[in-house]
Enzyme design. Structure first.
Site, PDB file in Angstrom:
ATOM      1  N   SER A 213       0.871  -1.180   0.000  1.00 42.73           N
ATOM      2  CA  SER A 213       0.000   0.000   0.000  1.00 42.73           C
ATOM      3  C   SER A 213       0.899   1.218   0.000  1.00 42.73           C
ATOM      4  O   SER A 213       2.061   1.145   0.403  1.00 42.73           O
ATOM      5  CB  SER A 213      -0.846  -0.009   1.284  1.00 42.73           C
TER       6      SER A 213
ATOM      7  N   TYR B 269      -2.475  -0.899  10.506  1.00 40.61           N
ATOM      8  CA  TYR B 269      -2.372  -1.097   9.049  1.00 40.61           C
ATOM      9  C   TYR B 269      -1.032  -0.562   8.530  1.00 40.61           C
ATOM     10  O   TYR B 269      -0.332  -1.235   7.751  1.00 40.61           O
ATOM     11  CB  TYR B 269      -3.542  -0.376   8.378  1.00 40.61           C
TER      12      TYR B 269
HETATM   13  P1  NAD Z   1     -11.516  -6.077  -0.084  1.00 39.11           P
HETATM   14  O1  NAD Z   1     -12.125  -5.914   1.271  1.00 39.11           O
HETATM   15  O2  NAD Z   1     -12.331  -5.774  -1.288  1.00 39.11           O
HETATM   16  O3  NAD Z   1     -10.944  -7.562  -0.252  1.00 39.11           O
HETATM   17  C1  NAD Z   1     -10.239  -8.182   0.773  1.00 39.11           C
HETATM   18  C2  NAD Z   1     -10.177  -9.656   0.476  1.00 39.11           C
HETATM   19  O4  NAD Z   1      -9.494 -10.290   1.553  1.00 39.11           O
HETATM   20  C3  NAD Z   1     -11.547 -10.322   0.373  1.00 39.11           C
HETATM   21  O5  NAD Z   1     -11.502 -11.349  -0.574  1.00 39.11           O
HETATM   22  C4  NAD Z   1     -11.746 -10.891   1.786  1.00 39.11           C
HETATM   23  O6  NAD Z   1     -12.661 -11.986   1.837  1.00 39.11           O
HETATM   24  C5  NAD Z   1     -10.320 -11.323   2.061  1.00 39.11           C
HETATM   25  N1  NAD Z   1     -10.051 -11.500   3.486  1.00 39.11           N
HETATM   26  C6  NAD Z   1     -10.236 -10.630   4.495  1.00 39.11           C
HETATM   27  N2  NAD Z   1      -9.864 -11.182   5.661  1.00 39.11           N
HETATM   28  C7  NAD Z   1      -9.438 -12.437   5.366  1.00 39.11           C
HETATM   29  C8  NAD Z   1      -8.938 -13.507   6.145  1.00 39.11           C
HETATM   30  N3  NAD Z   1      -8.802 -13.414   7.472  1.00 39.11           N
HETATM   31  N4  NAD Z   1      -8.613 -14.649   5.503  1.00 39.11           N
HETATM   32  C9  NAD Z   1      -8.760 -14.775   4.169  1.00 39.11           C
HETATM   33  N5  NAD Z   1      -9.224 -13.784   3.377  1.00 39.11           N
HETATM   34  C10 NAD Z   1      -9.557 -12.637   3.994  1.00 39.11           C
HETATM   35  O7  NAD Z   1     -10.191  -5.209  -0.044  1.00 39.11           O
HETATM   36  P2  NAD Z   1      -9.230  -4.624  -1.174  1.00 39.11           P
HETATM   37  O8  NAD Z   1      -9.372  -3.154  -1.129  1.00 39.11           O
HETATM   38  O9  NAD Z   1      -9.383  -5.328  -2.458  1.00 39.11           O
HETATM   39  O10 NAD Z   1      -7.821  -4.950  -0.504  1.00 39.11           O
HETATM   40  C11 NAD Z   1      -6.975  -5.966  -0.953  1.00 39.11           C
HETATM   41  C12 NAD Z   1      -5.559  -5.653  -0.527  1.00 39.11           C
HETATM   42  O11 NAD Z   1      -5.159  -4.415  -1.105  1.00 39.11           O
HETATM   43  C13 NAD Z   1      -5.367  -5.507   0.988  1.00 39.11           C
HETATM   44  O12 NAD Z   1      -4.137  -6.076   1.383  1.00 39.11           O
HETATM   45  C14 NAD Z   1      -5.328  -4.002   1.170  1.00 39.11           C
HETATM   46  O13 NAD Z   1      -4.621  -3.632   2.328  1.00 39.11           O
HETATM   47  C15 NAD Z   1      -4.625  -3.586  -0.100  1.00 39.11           C
HETATM   48  N6  NAD Z   1      -4.809  -2.189  -0.486  1.00 39.11           N
HETATM   49  C16 NAD Z   1      -6.057  -1.707  -0.744  1.00 39.11           C
HETATM   50  C17 NAD Z   1      -6.174  -0.382  -1.119  1.00 39.11           C
HETATM   51  C18 NAD Z   1      -7.508   0.231  -1.430  1.00 39.11           C
HETATM   52  O14 NAD Z   1      -7.564   1.450  -1.548  1.00 39.11           O
HETATM   53  N7  NAD Z   1      -8.574  -0.528  -1.588  1.00 39.11           N
HETATM   54  C19 NAD Z   1      -5.044   0.430  -1.216  1.00 39.11           C
HETATM   55  C20 NAD Z   1      -3.810  -0.099  -0.959  1.00 39.11           C
HETATM   56  C21 NAD Z   1      -3.697  -1.426  -0.590  1.00 39.11           C
END
Ligand code: NAD
Length: 255
Positions: free
Chosen positions: A137, A150
């Site tokens: 991130s 985080y």
């Molecule tokens: P999201 O909530 O849409 O998806 C998260 C996924 O992780 C889902 O499939 C959920 O079921 C799964 N998950 C959550 N807890 C879990 C667990 N204990 N065991 C197994 N699976 C689990 O989120 P996203 O925004 O797509 O985020 C995905 C990654 O990207 C994360 O690591 C997040 O930190 C990172 N990220 C997101 C953003 C953003 O702006 N959305 C920015 C930077 C980084």
């Protein structure tokens, strides 16, 4: 189809960025194991769309992680490509941050990356080919208030990735982070109410003054853009990219 014959395990791929990465790798011919929680019917539909297997391992549970990686090896082979993407968030000032939230964020966002990697590496080494892609991130490089767990976990992922890259540098394996800014996914949408409460703001103020305030482009990153970069990192042309933390943040961390 640059990934025909490869097996990809993508954690947290029932939603958001992970789903887009799974789609991008499947489109290049990889056999995919998806992981994550959600509605059973919706997950079945995704698995069918991608011709993927689903494993519901909880990424906070090392024993479940071990079973998932073993199941991937037994059923599909590999994994040749490991995408550590599962992540959760909680927004609260550090002095009122619930310790159990701290523990679960560190477990899912950081320790799971260690566990999948340590278990998957021997087979990659055996084949002399592997790709480890960690969704970090912008918060692996800079901080924001109220996101202590985080930010700590994502900085940890960035450091861990560099170490793995050094340990595997002569084994045909690369390890990199992709560091998105704000991507419009359920994870971002779900933190809006807590941020409204923590900062006394309206929904529109959180969107414009908190989320996109950091992003000079004033655009959310799309999950598909992240998926495309992950697919590129799997190509032979990307063999020299290792230990990198690649920002995809609309200029956020250039400031
Ligand atoms: P999201 O909530 O849409 O998806 C998260 C996924 O992780 C889902 O499939 C959920 O079921 C799964 N998950 C959550 N807890 C879990 C667990 N204990 N065991 C197994 N699976 C689990 O989120 P996203 O925004 O797509 O985020 C995905 C990654 O990207 C994360 O690591 C997040 O930190 C990172 N990220 C997101 C953003 C953003 O702006 N959305 C920015 C930077 C980084």
């Amino acid at each position: 189809m640059t990934l025909t014959g490869k097996v990809a395990l993508v954690t947290g791929s029932t939603s958001g960025i992970g789903l887009a990465i799974a789609r991008a790798l499947a489109a290049e011919g990889a056999k995919v194991m998806i992981n994550g929680f959600g509605d059973a019917g919706a997950i079945s539909a995704i698995a069918e769309e991608l011709g993927a297997l689903h494993d519901d391992a909880d990424m906070s549970d090392p024993a479940a992680i071990e079973r998932m990686v073993q199941r991937c090896a037994d059923a599909l082979g590999g994994p040749d490509i490991l995408v550590n993407n599962a992540g959760i968030q909680h927004v609260s000032p550090v002095d009122s941050f619930p310790p159990e939230k701290w523990d679960s964020i560190l477990a899912v966002n950081l320790s799971a990356v260690f566990h999948t990697t340590r278990i998957a590496l021997p087979a990659m080494r055996g084949k002399g080919w592997g790709r480890i892609i960690n969704t970090a991130s912008a918060h692996s490089l800079v901080a924001s208030p109220n996101k202590s767990a985080y930010v700590a976990a994502k900085h940890g992922v960035a450091g861990f990735t560099k170490t793995v890259a050094l340990e595997t540098a002569r084994d045909g394996i690369t390890a990199n982070c992709i560091s998105p800014g704000y991507v419009w996914t359920p994870l971002v949408e779900n933190q809006i109410p807590d941020t409204m409460k923590a900062r006394g703001m309206t929904r529109e103020q959180v969107m414009n003054d908190v989320l996109l305030a950091a992003q000079p482009t004033k655009q959310f990153v799309t999950p598909e853009q992240v998926g495309a970069l992950a697919a590129f990192l799997c190509r032979d042309e990307a063999a020299a990219i290792t230990g990198a933390n690649i920002s995809m943040d609309g200029g956020w961390t250039a400031q």
